[in-house]
Write a protein that holds these residues in place. Sequence first.
Motif, mmCIF file in Angstrom:
data_model
loop_
_atom_site.group_PDB
_atom_site.id
_atom_site.type_symbol
_atom_site.label_atom_id
_atom_site.label_comp_id
_atom_site.label_asym_id
_atom_site.label_seq_id
_atom_site.Cartn_x
_atom_site.Cartn_y
_atom_site.Cartn_z
ATOM 1 N N ASN A 15 35.863 57.291 13.217
ATOM 2 C CA ASN A 15 35.003 56.943 14.348
ATOM 3 C C ASN A 15 35.676 57.167 15.701
ATOM 4 O O ASN A 15 35.437 56.409 16.646
ATOM 5 N N ASP A 16 36.530 58.181 15.774
ATOM 6 C CA ASP A 16 37.227 58.499 17.029
ATOM 7 C C ASP A 16 37.947 57.297 17.628
ATOM 8 O O ASP A 16 38.009 57.124 18.843
ATOM 9 N N ASN A 17 38.502 56.446 16.763
ATOM 10 C CA ASN A 17 39.184 55.239 17.211
ATOM 11 C C ASN A 17 40.614 55.251 16.673
ATOM 12 O O ASN A 17 40.829 54.940 15.499
ATOM 13 N N ILE A 18 41.560 55.604 17.520
ATOM 14 C CA ILE A 18 42.972 55.678 17.123
ATOM 15 C C ILE A 18 43.440 54.352 16.536
ATOM 16 O O ILE A 18 44.116 54.321 15.506
ATOM 17 N N GLN A 19 43.089 53.249 17.168
ATOM 18 C CA GLN A 19 43.564 51.928 16.718
ATOM 19 C C GLN A 19 43.155 51.646 15.280
ATOM 20 O O GLN A 19 43.899 51.009 14.540
ATOM 21 N N SER A 20 41.981 52.124 14.874
ATOM 22 C CA SER A 20 41.499 51.842 13.520
ATOM 23 C C SER A 20 42.328 52.550 12.456
ATOM 24 O O SER A 20 42.300 52.153 11.299
ATOM 25 N N GLY A 21 43.072 53.578 12.829
ATOM 26 C CA GLY A 21 43.883 54.318 11.858
ATOM 27 C C GLY A 21 45.320 53.845 11.754
ATOM 28 O O GLY A 21 46.062 54.292 10.883
#
Length: 93
Positions: A15-21
Amino acid sequence: MLIKAPVAVIVEAKNDNIQSGLGQCIASMYAAQLFNQRQGNNIPTIYGSVTTGTNWKFLKLTDLIVEVDVSEYFLNNLGLILGILKSFIILED
Protein backbone atom coordinates in the motif's frame (compact mmCIF):
# COMPACT_ATOMS: atom_id res chain seq x y z
CA MET A 1 16.80 -22.77 -6.88
CA LEU A 2 19.27 -23.31 -4.05
CA ILE A 3 19.82 -20.44 -1.61
CA LYS A 4 23.42 -19.86 -0.59
CA ALA A 5 24.86 -17.65 2.14
CA PRO A 6 25.37 -14.75 2.50
CA VAL A 7 21.80 -13.49 2.23
CA ALA A 8 20.54 -9.89 2.21
CA VAL A 9 16.90 -8.76 2.31
CA ILE A 10 14.75 -6.43 0.20
CA VAL A 11 11.04 -6.20 1.06
CA GLU A 12 8.23 -4.65 -0.97
CA ALA A 13 6.15 -2.22 1.07
CA LYS A 14 2.41 -2.83 0.80
CA ASN A 15 0.00 0.00 0.00
CA ASP A 16 2.89 2.38 -0.73
CA ASN A 17 3.60 2.57 3.01
CA ILE A 18 7.27 2.12 3.93
CA GLN A 19 6.47 1.87 7.66
CA SER A 20 4.19 -1.12 7.08
CA GLY A 21 7.11 -3.12 5.63
CA LEU A 22 9.60 -2.52 8.45
CA GLY A 23 8.43 -5.41 10.65
CA GLN A 24 8.50 -7.87 7.76
CA CYS A 25 11.95 -6.67 6.74
CA ILE A 26 13.33 -7.01 10.28
CA ALA A 27 11.88 -10.53 10.60
CA SER A 28 13.38 -11.47 7.22
CA MET A 29 16.75 -10.00 8.20
CA TYR A 30 16.75 -12.06 11.40
CA ALA A 31 15.89 -15.18 9.37
CA ALA A 32 18.74 -14.34 6.97
CA GLN A 33 21.08 -13.93 9.95
CA LEU A 34 20.12 -17.39 11.25
CA PHE A 35 20.44 -18.91 7.77
CA ASN A 36 23.89 -17.39 7.27
CA GLN A 37 25.04 -18.65 10.70
CA ARG A 38 23.76 -22.18 10.01
CA GLN A 39 25.65 -22.15 6.72
CA GLY A 40 28.86 -21.31 8.58
CA ASN A 41 28.90 -17.67 7.48
CA ASN A 42 28.89 -15.73 10.71
CA ILE A 43 28.51 -12.40 8.98
CA PRO A 44 28.31 -9.70 11.66
CA THR A 45 25.85 -7.44 9.83
CA ILE A 46 22.74 -8.16 7.77
CA TYR A 47 21.43 -5.38 5.56
CA GLY A 48 17.86 -4.88 4.48
CA SER A 49 15.64 -2.48 2.62
CA VAL A 50 11.96 -1.70 2.36
CA THR A 51 10.82 -0.18 -0.91
CA THR A 52 7.67 0.95 -2.65
CA GLY A 53 9.62 0.88 -5.90
CA THR A 54 10.09 4.65 -5.81
CA ASN A 55 10.85 5.18 -2.10
CA TRP A 56 13.55 3.27 -0.22
CA LYS A 57 14.38 2.85 3.49
CA PHE A 58 17.52 0.98 4.62
CA LEU A 59 18.11 -1.11 7.75
CA LYS A 60 21.04 -2.85 9.41
CA LEU A 61 20.95 -5.79 11.84
CA THR A 62 24.02 -6.43 13.98
CA ASP A 63 23.64 -9.20 16.55
CA LEU A 64 20.10 -8.45 17.82
CA ILE A 65 20.25 -4.67 17.30
CA VAL A 66 18.36 -3.15 14.38
CA GLU A 67 19.26 0.28 13.04
CA VAL A 68 16.79 2.02 10.72
CA ASP A 69 18.14 4.85 8.58
CA VAL A 70 16.10 7.95 9.43
CA SER A 71 16.27 9.09 5.80
CA GLU A 72 13.99 7.90 3.05
CA TYR A 73 15.56 7.76 -0.40
CA PHE A 74 13.72 8.43 -3.64
CA LEU A 75 14.13 6.99 -7.12
CA ASN A 76 15.10 10.39 -8.52
CA ASN A 77 18.41 9.84 -6.69
CA LEU A 78 19.05 6.42 -8.22
CA GLY A 79 22.83 6.75 -8.00
CA LEU A 80 22.68 7.09 -4.22
CA ILE A 81 20.29 4.12 -3.87
CA LEU A 82 22.52 1.93 -6.03
CA GLY A 83 25.56 3.07 -4.04
CA ILE A 84 23.90 2.04 -0.78
CA LEU A 85 22.86 -1.33 -2.24
CA LYS A 86 26.39 -1.83 -3.58
CA SER A 87 27.79 -1.20 -0.08
CA PHE A 88 25.79 -4.24 1.11
CA ILE A 89 27.91 -6.54 -1.03
CA ILE A 90 30.75 -8.32 0.71
CA LEU A 91 33.60 -9.05 -1.67
CA GLU A 92 35.73 -12.08 -1.01
CA ASP A 93 39.38 -12.24 -2.02
